[in-house]
Enzyme design. Structure first.
Site, PDB file in Angstrom:
ATOM      1  N   ASP A  16      -6.570   5.046  -1.500  1.00  0.00           N
ATOM      2  CA  ASP A  16      -6.919   5.043  -3.120  1.00  0.00           C
ATOM      3  C   ASP A  16      -6.259   6.493  -3.562  1.00  0.00           C
ATOM      4  O   ASP A  16      -6.879   7.534  -3.206  1.00  0.00           O
ATOM      5  CB  ASP A  16      -8.254   5.067  -3.333  1.00  0.00           C
ATOM      6  CG  ASP A  16      -8.446   5.033  -4.717  1.00  0.00           C
ATOM      7  OD1 ASP A  16      -7.979   5.678  -5.515  1.00  0.00           O
ATOM      8  OD2 ASP A  16      -9.389   4.087  -5.286  1.00  0.00           O
ATOM      9  N   HIS A  17      -4.977   6.428  -4.101  1.00  0.00           N
ATOM     10  CA  HIS A  17      -4.412   7.601  -4.327  1.00  0.00           C
ATOM     11  C   HIS A  17      -5.198   8.893  -5.117  1.00  0.00           C
ATOM     12  O   HIS A  17      -4.997   9.761  -5.228  1.00  0.00           O
ATOM     13  CB  HIS A  17      -2.752   7.280  -4.761  1.00  0.00           C
ATOM     14  CG  HIS A  17      -2.817   7.351  -6.419  1.00  0.00           C
ATOM     15  ND1 HIS A  17      -3.045   6.022  -6.946  1.00  0.00           N
ATOM     16  CD2 HIS A  17      -2.639   8.143  -7.349  1.00  0.00           C
ATOM     17  CE1 HIS A  17      -2.850   6.134  -8.189  1.00  0.00           C
ATOM     18  NE2 HIS A  17      -2.746   7.401  -8.593  1.00  0.00           N
ATOM     19  N   HIS A  22     -10.043   3.033  -8.391  1.00  0.00           N
ATOM     20  CA  HIS A  22     -10.194   4.571  -8.736  1.00  0.00           C
ATOM     21  C   HIS A  22     -11.176   4.758  -9.470  1.00  0.00           C
ATOM     22  O   HIS A  22     -12.105   5.709  -9.081  1.00  0.00           O
ATOM     23  CB  HIS A  22      -9.022   4.893  -9.760  1.00  0.00           C
ATOM     24  CG  HIS A  22      -7.494   4.644  -8.803  1.00  0.00           C
ATOM     25  ND1 HIS A  22      -7.204   4.768  -7.799  1.00  0.00           N
ATOM     26  CD2 HIS A  22      -6.412   3.904  -9.842  1.00  0.00           C
ATOM     27  CE1 HIS A  22      -6.053   4.038  -7.561  1.00  0.00           C
ATOM     28  NE2 HIS A  22      -5.407   3.759  -8.780  1.00  0.00           N
TER      29      HIS A  22
HETATM   30  C1  BG6 Z   1      -2.199   3.025 -10.076  1.00  0.00           C
HETATM   31  C2  BG6 Z   1      -2.070   1.637 -11.173  1.00  0.00           C
HETATM   32  O1  BG6 Z   1      -2.995   2.591  -8.968  1.00  0.00           O
HETATM   33  O2  BG6 Z   1      -2.674   4.126 -10.734  1.00  0.00           O
HETATM   34  C3  BG6 Z   1      -1.367   2.079 -12.266  1.00  0.00           C
HETATM   35  O3  BG6 Z   1      -1.735   0.462 -10.334  1.00  0.00           O
HETATM   36  C4  BG6 Z   1      -1.819   3.209 -13.095  1.00  0.00           C
HETATM   37  O4  BG6 Z   1      -1.477   0.881 -13.309  1.00  0.00           O
HETATM   38  C5  BG6 Z   1      -1.793   4.676 -11.883  1.00  0.00           C
HETATM   39  O5  BG6 Z   1      -0.754   3.604 -14.052  1.00  0.00           O
HETATM   40  C6  BG6 Z   1      -2.577   5.622 -12.599  1.00  0.00           C
HETATM   41  O6  BG6 Z   1      -2.332   6.615 -11.549  1.00  0.00           O
HETATM   42  P1  BG6 Z   1      -2.263   8.210 -12.000  1.00  0.00           P
HETATM   43  O7  BG6 Z   1      -2.211   9.000 -10.934  1.00  0.00           O
HETATM   44  O8  BG6 Z   1      -1.045   8.309 -12.776  1.00  0.00           O
HETATM   45  O9  BG6 Z   1      -3.497   8.392 -13.108  1.00  0.00           O
END
Ligand code: BG6
Length: 483
Positions: free
Chosen positions: A173-174, A236
């Site tokens: 989960d990044h 997230h």
């Molecule tokens: C991803 C989603 O997991 O997270 C995207 O699939 C979203 O739709 C993105 O834009 C948002 O990540 P960050 O790091 O730009 O907030």
């Protein structure tokens, strides 16, 4: 196996994630001398490329997605020397023997990064097994989507578990790779100040917002089947909620932290009345960052009921959080790009200023995760003056700007942290199976509720904060979204 892997295998190596995030992240680690000496990176995908062509592809990706101050010719060329490429149709087992030959000896440990369409998980895992690319010294990182609902996520997890036990499965989960997200742990558990009031006695409400200004970004095919609830809340937002709500873990390790997070996820009250506890929306025409933009259906090219916005009033049913609403909202094409958590504390029990005309506001803690990184505590202060016509109080910020305090420390891409942890075998910032399943269980019930009640997303103009109903969701409780 808790030693750095000697080799890395990247599936989807020519895809969008690889270009934007993975290759630049690996380069960043390489340039700072953080990758294990001699680590080779083998990319694989369907496209027919040789090593030289893949290196050119990687060079172009670095050119486009890295800022100039990060690149030096020497570091780029030594990084490219680590790269190799093997074309593969992962739906067939035949090609995996050649992939293994290309990678060579894996006795020094192999880390695999798998980002693929859900239907390819099965064939890929089978292929890895048949090619001798599983075993006790191989660990696997899995990028979402890991299923579509609880059942399909279980199927994916079962397939993976046939070849990789949980301790060698790293679900990504990044958001957990983001510095400011990890900082929630420091804020809560490295300070004595907050914890005594971090509960239903001290906190009135919690808001979590992840708003984006982008629309479909060329991902129509994926997004239209998924929608905001599955794309952002299931992973997230629930991870952020879990970090905010969990009990103090006994130590900083994968077991202790994930044990506490999963308890929170399992304590989420199932959403019964979707009509009053959730709001969905879909963006229409409007303006984003000063430009006219098309609505979702026009961008997609067909009618759709997919939600690009969702707001939810959630509760964590345990002793600590009894009765405290957690308002969650996320959406595309909103007014601003912003991820933040807003904690509103309870008012003081008795105001000594009331008779002197002083008005109090409850303290608020804003944890801004992006684009700026700060922690801001809003406190009441007396406005200077002789107070002849009453005491004037004002809300003023105690500001901790992490951007400023750590201005000379490199800010890394979330994937740098996660790829390095995968290579080194530290599971702390990865999501355990029980967490993912608890997340899906809660999300599936919302979807079932929407289906049963025939909920359709409400239109909102691009560039706004979503449908009006989302304002009503909090205002009914006397709470205002932080905008
Ligand atoms: C991803 C989603 O997991 O997270 C995207 O699939 C979203 O739709 C993105 O834009 C948002 O990540 P960050 O790091 O730009 O907030």
């Amino acid at each position: 196996m808790r030693q750095p892997a000697g080799k890395l295998l990247l599936f989807g190596a020519t895809g969008d994630l690889s270009q934007r995030m993975l290759l630049p992240s690996l380069y960043g680690l390489h340039a700072d001398g953080l990758l294990p000496e001699g680590l080779t990176i083998t990319g694989t995908a369907r496209s027919d490329k040789d090593d030289a062509e893949f290196r050119e592809f990687a060079r172009a990706a670095l050119e486009e997605f890295l800022t100039a101050d990060r690149k030096t010719d020497n570091a780029v060329s030594s990084f490219l020397e680590r790269l190799f490429y093997q074309p593969l149709d992962a739906s067939k087992t035949e090609g995996f023997a050649a992939l293994k030959d290309k990678i060579g000896d894996i006795s020094g440990g192999l880390a695999i990064f798998l980002s693929t369409a859900p239907w390819l998980f099965g064939p890929t895992i089978k292929g890895l097994e048949s090619g001798g690319l599983t075993g006790t010294n191989v660990r696997i990182g899995l990028e979402k989507p890991l299923g579509f609902d609880l059942q399909s996520s279980r199927e994916v997890n079962d397939i993976v578990a046939e070849a990789f036990p949980e301790e060698r499965t790293f679900r990504i989960d990044h958001y957990l790779g983001k510095e400011t997200v990890q900082n929630i742990l420091a804020l809560r558990f490295a300070n004595s100040l907050f914890e005594p009031i971090w509960n239903a006695q001290g906190i009135e409400s919690v808001q979590i917002t992840i708003s984006e200004t982008v629309g479909l970004e060329g991902r129509a095919e994926y997004y239209d089947d998924v929608g905001a609830l599955r794309d952002m809340v299931q992973n997230h937002m629930l991870q952020l909620l879990a970090l905010i709500a969990m009990e103090p873990p006994a130590r900083f390790d994968g077991t202790a932290i994930r044990d506490e997070k999963v308890k929170v996820l399992r304590s989420l009250r199932p959403i019964g009345d979707v009509q009053s506890l959730t709001v969905t929306g879909q963006y229409g025409d409007g303006a984003s960052k000063g430009e006219i933009v098309k609505g979702y259906e026009a961008e997609l090219g067909k009618p759709s009921d997919t939600e690009t916005f969702v707001a939810i009033k959630a509760y964590v049913d345990n002793w600590r959080w009894k009765g405290v609403p957690f308002y969650l909202r996320t959406g595309k094409r909103l007014a601003e790009r912003r991820s933040e958590i807003v904690i509103r504390f309870k008012p003081v029990p008795h105001s000594i200023f009331a008779e002197r005309g002083g008005k109090l506001q409850s303290n608020t803690l804003v944890i801004r995760l992006q684009p700026e990184e700060y922690v801001r505590l809003l406190v009441m202060a007396k406005q200077p003056g002789l107070d002849r016509d009453g005491v004037r109080l004002a809300e003023v910020p105690l500001n901790l700007s992490l951007d400023h305090e750590f201005a000379h420390t490199r800010r890394r891409i979330a994937y740098e942290r996660l790829l390095l942890d995968l290579i080194e075998g530290d599971p702390t910032l990865f999501v355990r199976r029980d967490e993912v399943e608890a997340q899906w269980e809660w999300i599936d019930a919302i979807r079932r509720g929407w289906d049963a009640a025939g909920v359709k997303p409400k239109a909102y103009a691009s560039g706004t904060w979503g449908p009006n109903a989302s304002v009503a969701l909090t205002e009914r409780d006397g709470v205002t979204w932080n905008e």
